[in-house]
Design an enzyme around this catalytic site. Structure first.
Site, PDB file in Angstrom:
ATOM      1  N   LYS B  78      -4.585  -0.414  -0.395  1.00  0.00           N
ATOM      2  CA  LYS B  78      -4.800   0.345   1.522  1.00  0.00           C
ATOM      3  C   LYS B  78      -5.593   1.385   1.975  1.00  0.00           C
ATOM      4  CE  LYS B  78      -0.938   1.026   4.746  1.00  0.00           C
ATOM      5  NZ  LYS B  78       0.500   1.291   4.701  1.00  0.00           N
ATOM      6  N   SER B 158       3.204  -2.489   7.474  1.00  0.00           N
ATOM      7  CA  SER B 158       2.396  -2.619   7.295  1.00  0.00           C
ATOM      8  C   SER B 158       1.498  -2.669   6.560  1.00  0.00           C
ATOM      9  CB  SER B 158       1.690  -0.595   8.208  1.00  0.00           C
ATOM     10  OG  SER B 158       2.035   0.328   7.279  1.00  0.00           O
ATOM     11  N   SER B 182       6.757   0.281   5.337  1.00  0.00           N
ATOM     12  CA  SER B 182       5.292  -0.797   5.651  1.00  0.00           C
ATOM     13  C   SER B 182       5.127  -1.111   4.192  1.00  0.00           C
ATOM     14  CB  SER B 182       4.643   0.413   6.330  1.00  0.00           C
ATOM     15  OG  SER B 182       4.867   0.269   6.912  1.00  0.00           O
TER      16      SER B 182
END
Lengths: 96, 492
Positions: B78, B158, B182
């Site tokens: 990420k 997210s 997330s």
């Protein structure tokens, strides 16, 4: 709690975010809606409740106060938008 | 070669050990899928060439008998984890051009275990969002589509890029971070496994901070075993993060005994939230039944302050974000927009560099921390947070884990997102409470909606008891036998 445009302007100044005059009203409306929704917390009786300080019970560790990464000028300045002499970050003039 | 991308990590490690294939072959296969998946916009920065070199080095290590725990496994990171020498954006314009001179502890540990990073994955700006729609680098598109529909869906957020590319089989696993859901919500939307460990289990050092008392890194994979294997290499005390826990890291994969007999599974009454899809409620009942059949005991529990969790979160998270994001000032890294004075330069930079959602959260955070409002908002929220944490503590006196839905609905369309931010926040109604209490949570895909989209259940556990959570997750996974594949990659 409804926020007016002056309050949004003041908070934006505190947060150092430039908000155009025309955007103040919509932002005030959005934030007011969220704060209005948050108001529900006043229904919760928190008398005598200690605010949560940490989620997991542990003591913060102490460490020796020693320099571990000396002289990193080059690495630190590498990402700076502006720097001078390989030693300094530079900013707009702050003293007259 | 396409079958290489269908393997789990556990299977791939066996294949690598048996020399059935090499890491170069495994990595090339995943690069090919990732390239084909470019329309999903899952990557912000691809590092395919470096990955090929790393795979060669991995094969050389293995030939010498020096292979690490995850040696040769292709993963994605990420783009909130700082990676030495590789651009890190946090999905924001304000970090333009930022190339970290250091490596985050977690991504460094994965590298040390031998994983091959294929690149940096898209996310909501500063991890603030539940649809991946706030990324400066554009939205991520889910590899799933509704049956008979061509509407593009969100992957959740997210960690949307992570969830999408794991589901699309472009990597075997990805890192995510979870502040209010997330990892778990996008895992549910994309039909994969997402594990948020206990706060303190993984080091936060080198992860771009959103809300420091909530942020936690975790794995996103296609099986519970793989999540356990990833967590083995991600977890552990780090002297550079004073909130990381100095406790032993077990071999989490050993927790997968398949035996939950006698275990007490709590079902919280307050999670029967209005607005939850009836299909998800039915799936939840099915999950209860599966665990009962496996020998677990089901107990009803009460978490009375659940309904206040979201409002609490939307004070605490923006407050911490407003402090953390103060560092983006145009001086030390990233974007700078000129101004006549220092203050003007700050304000111009932050206006141009932060997107709308981030600006609004910073303003809310600044407001609730400002003089005269601190007690009414921030202190009040921290008190309610204490009550929420206490609800869980009491529940875990009568049960060992909790079983709940992960998200209230299946994934929604890219253009079906409501302009009302509160409606978007409701996506995290089942994930936020455990975040506030710092508890471990595991999202497991367990079924499909009537229109063919993944739905999932969540298992929550006691602090640092990821092992029981993983054990129950394994049983749930086996019972659900989720084998549906996303639309992407089905030769369409």
């Amino acid at each position: 709690m409804a926020l007016d445009q002056d309050t949004v302007r003041r908070v934006a100044t505190l947060a150092r975010i430039k908000i155009e005059e025309k955007d103040l009203a919509p932002m005030a409306t959005e934030i007011s809606a969220i704060l209005g929704w948050i108001e529900q917390l006043s229904d919760v009786n928190t008398d005598g409740v200690a605010p949560l300080a940490r989620v997991v019970n542990m003591t913060l560790p102490m460490r020796d106060d020693v320099v571990t990464e000396p002289d990193q000028h080059e690495k630190i300045l590498k990402n700076a938008p502006q720097s001078a002499e390989g030693r300094f970050f530079t900013v707009p003039k702050v003293v007259e | 070669m396409s079958t290489l991308t269908d393997l789990t990590i556990a299977e791939a490690l066996s294949g690598l050990a048996a020399k059935t294939f090499t890491s170069v072959e495994l990595t090339d296969a995943h690069i090919a899928v990732s390239e084909a998946a470019r329309p999903l916009n899952a990557y912000i920065t691809e590092t395919f060439e470096a990955a090929r070199e790393a795979a060669k080095a991995s094969d050389a290590r293995r030939a010498k008998g020096d292979a690490g725990a995850l040696d040769g496994i292709p993963v994605g990171i990420k783009d909130l984890f700082c990676t030495e020498g590789v651009r890190t954006t946090a999905g924001s314009h304000i970090l333009d051009g930022f190339v970290p001179p250091y490596e985050s502890t977690v991504s460094g540990k994965l590298k040390a275990a031998g994983t091959i990073s294929l690149g940096k994955l898209n996310l909501d700006e500063f991890a603030m969002g539940s649809s991946n729609g706030s990324s400066y680098h554009g939205p991520v598109i889910s590899p799933w589509k509704r049956t008979g529909s061509d509407v593009d869906l969100v992957p959740g957020g997210s960690s949307g890029g992570s969830a999408a590319i794991v589901a699309a089989r472009g990597v075997m696993a990805a890192t995510g971070t979870d502040t209010g859901g997330s990892i778990r919500q996008p895992a549910a939307f994309c039909g994969i496994v997402g594990l948020k460990p206990t706060y303190g289990r993984c080091s936060r050092w080198g992860i771009v901070a959103f809300a420091s008392s909530l942020d936690q890194a975790g794995p996103m994979t296609r099986s519970v075993t793989d999540a356990a294997l990833m967590l083995n290499s991600m977890a552990g005390f780090d002297p550079k993060d004073s909130t990381s826990a100095n406790i032993a890291v077990p071999d989490f994969s050993k927790a997968l005994t398949g035996d939950v007999r006698g275990l007490k599974v709590g079902v919280p009454a307050e999670y029967r939230v209005e607005g939850t899809s009836p299909e998800i409620v039915a799936l939840w009942d099915q999950g209860i039944e599966w665990l009962k059949q496996a020998g677990a005991e089901i107990v009803s529990v009460s978490l009375p302050h659940t309904k206040y969790a979201l409002a609490t979160y939307y004070i605490i998270a923006p407050a911490e974000a407003s402090a953390n994001l103060a560092r983006y000032d145009g001086v030390r890294f990233g974007l700078r927009v000129p101004g006549n004075t220092l203050d003007e330069m700050y304000a111009n930079t932050r206006a141009a560099g932060f997107g709308h959602e981030v600006q609004r959260r910073i303003l809310i955070g600044t407001y609730v921390l400002s003089a005269g409002y601190y007690d009414a908002y921030y202190l009040k929220a921290q008190k309610v947070r204490a009550l929420i944490a206490d609800d869980f503590r009491q529940a875990f006196e009568t049960c060992d884990v909790l079983l709940t839905p992960t998200a209230p609905t299946a994934a929604f369309g890219l253009n079906e997102t409501n302009d009302d931010p509160i409606a978007m926040y409701l996506n995290d109604v089942f994930t936020v409470p455990a975040s506030l209490a710092g508890l471990p949570g595991l999202a497991v895909p367990t079924g499909l909606s009537s229109d063919g989209l993944p739905l999932g259940l969540q298992i929550l556990g006691r602090p640092f008891d990821e092992e029981t959570v993983i054990r129950v997750g394994g049983v749930l996974e086996a019972a659900a036998n989720f084998s549906a594949r996303p639309t992407f990659g089905q030769g369409a």
